[in-house]
Design an enzyme around this catalytic site. Structure first.
Site, PDB file in Angstrom:
ATOM      1  N   HIS A  96       0.849  -1.204   0.000  1.00 55.90           N
ATOM      2  CA  HIS A  96       0.000   0.000   0.000  1.00 55.90           C
ATOM      3  C   HIS A  96       0.882   1.251   0.000  1.00 55.90           C
ATOM      4  O   HIS A  96       1.954   1.268   0.596  1.00 55.90           O
ATOM      5  CB  HIS A  96      -0.925  -0.004   1.218  1.00 55.90           C
ATOM      6  CG  HIS A  96      -1.934   1.095   1.154  1.00 55.90           C
ATOM      7  ND1 HIS A  96      -1.658   2.370   1.575  1.00 55.90           N
ATOM      8  CD2 HIS A  96      -3.195   1.122   0.671  1.00 55.90           C
ATOM      9  CE1 HIS A  96      -2.727   3.137   1.362  1.00 55.90           C
ATOM     10  NE2 HIS A  96      -3.671   2.393   0.809  1.00 55.90           N
ATOM     11  N   GLU A 110      -4.263   1.957  -7.236  1.00 54.87           N
ATOM     12  CA  GLU A 110      -4.682   3.061  -6.387  1.00 54.87           C
ATOM     13  C   GLU A 110      -3.734   4.238  -6.596  1.00 54.87           C
ATOM     14  O   GLU A 110      -2.643   4.261  -6.017  1.00 54.87           O
ATOM     15  CB  GLU A 110      -4.630   2.649  -4.915  1.00 54.87           C
ATOM     16  CG  GLU A 110      -5.428   1.410  -4.584  1.00 54.87           C
ATOM     17  CD  GLU A 110      -5.669   1.309  -3.092  1.00 54.87           C
ATOM     18  OE1 GLU A 110      -6.825   1.471  -2.690  1.00 54.87           O
ATOM     19  OE2 GLU A 110      -4.712   1.117  -2.343  1.00 54.87           O
TER      20      GLU A 110
HETATM   21  P1  PGA Z   1      -9.624   5.869   0.716  1.00 59.25           P
HETATM   22  O1  PGA Z   1      -8.439   4.822   0.874  1.00 59.25           O
HETATM   23  O2  PGA Z   1     -10.795   5.109   0.125  1.00 59.25           O
HETATM   24  O3  PGA Z   1      -9.911   6.346   2.096  1.00 59.25           O
HETATM   25  O4  PGA Z   1      -9.143   6.942  -0.208  1.00 59.25           O
HETATM   26  C1  PGA Z   1      -8.185   3.908  -0.149  1.00 59.25           C
HETATM   27  C2  PGA Z   1      -7.011   3.048   0.149  1.00 59.25           C
HETATM   28  O5  PGA Z   1      -6.038   3.518   0.758  1.00 59.25           O
HETATM   29  O6  PGA Z   1      -7.011   1.870  -0.210  1.00 59.25           O
END
Ligand code: PGA
Length: 257
Positions: free
Chosen positions: A96, A168
């Site tokens: 992440h 992401e």
């Molecule tokens: P968020 O986080 O939906 O709060 O933007 C997404 C993530 O970090 O996977």
């Protein structure tokens, strides 16, 4: 491509054991609509309690937010793949952006963790995404493709279908993030989908998810992308009503497909 729409949430560094258990108890089988594959990623402290609190027959998969690549040993403050599996995890999130930015996670450590997860019988959920600087320099597609290739460096072709991927964009994640327009992220998703099809000898990964400021207002639009098999959600699913709402949206989209 997955036959179900995946909707998962990382609770990040929220929820005591009691709060995690209260959420999990709401995830009764009848609350989960058809056509979706839900998963939740509690903090390590909540894993075993959530496993025990999920109602019998709940289709919700349980996962951890990180684990070490080593089987055991001198890793102060870390937990191994075997330990998170022992606590109930079947999925483990790796790479992440918050871990890459603040905890020294690199493409190299992510690759080692992916290998260790597969060896432990876990489903790795590999997160990739470019920063705003990389995007502004016009290198988003190339950068994310590089992260995917690196993460799968020690994965055999026939193991690629065991891997979950989440694209992401870093600039879209969290409180300071900006929700992406589909047109901004579609080219990256198409590239990743094509890349994993090639790496996996045609079959692709288990599912390709999108994440970053996903909420009930933008979920259906993001799920409309041909390459998106599901959504990976933070804040908008930290309360169970938000999560169940997203499951219903995803089920509606799946029903139309
Ligand atoms: P968020 O986080 O939906 O709060 O933007 C997404 C993530 O970090 O996977």
């Amino acid at each position: 491509m997955s036959d179900r729409t995946w909707i998962g949430t990382s609770w990040k560094m929220t929820k005591t054991i009691g709060e995690a258990v209260a959420y999990a108890r709401e995830l009764r089988p009848e609350a989960v609509p058809d056509g979706v594959q839900p998963f939740v990623l509690p903090a390590h402290t909540g894993l075993a309690a959530v496993r025990d609190a999920l109602p019998a027959g709940s289709p919700v998969l349980l996962g951890a937010q990180n684990a070490h690549w080593a089987a055991e040993g001198a890793g102060t403050g870390e937990v191994s793949m075997r330990m998170v599996a022992d606590a109930g995890a079947v999925v483990v999130e790796l790479g992440h952006s918050e871990r890459r930015a603040a905890f020294g996670e690199t493409d190299g450590t992510v690759a080692r963790k992916v290998r260790a997860a597969l060896d432990a019988g876990l489903t790795p959920l590999v997160c990739v995404g470019e920063t705003a600087e990389v995007r502004d320099a016009g290198r988003a597609v190339e950068h994310v493709a590089g992260q995917v290739r690196a993460a799968l460096a020690h994965v055999a072709r026939d193991e690629v279908p065991r891997v979950l991927l989440a694209y992401e964009p870093v600039w879209a994640i969290g409180t300071g993030g900006r929700a992406a327009a589909l047109g901004e992220v579609s080219p990256v998703l198409a590239e990743v989908a094509g890349l994993v099809r090639g790496l996996g000898a045609g079959t692709g990964c288990r599912a390709l998810l999108y994440g970053g400021s996903v909420d009930r207002a933008n979920a259906a639009g993001l799920l409309a992308d041909a390459h998106v098999d599901g959504l990976f959600v933070g804040r908008a699913a930290w309360d169970v009503a938000g999560f169940l709402g997203l499951l219903r949206i995803a089920s509606g989209v799946a029903g139309r497909g």
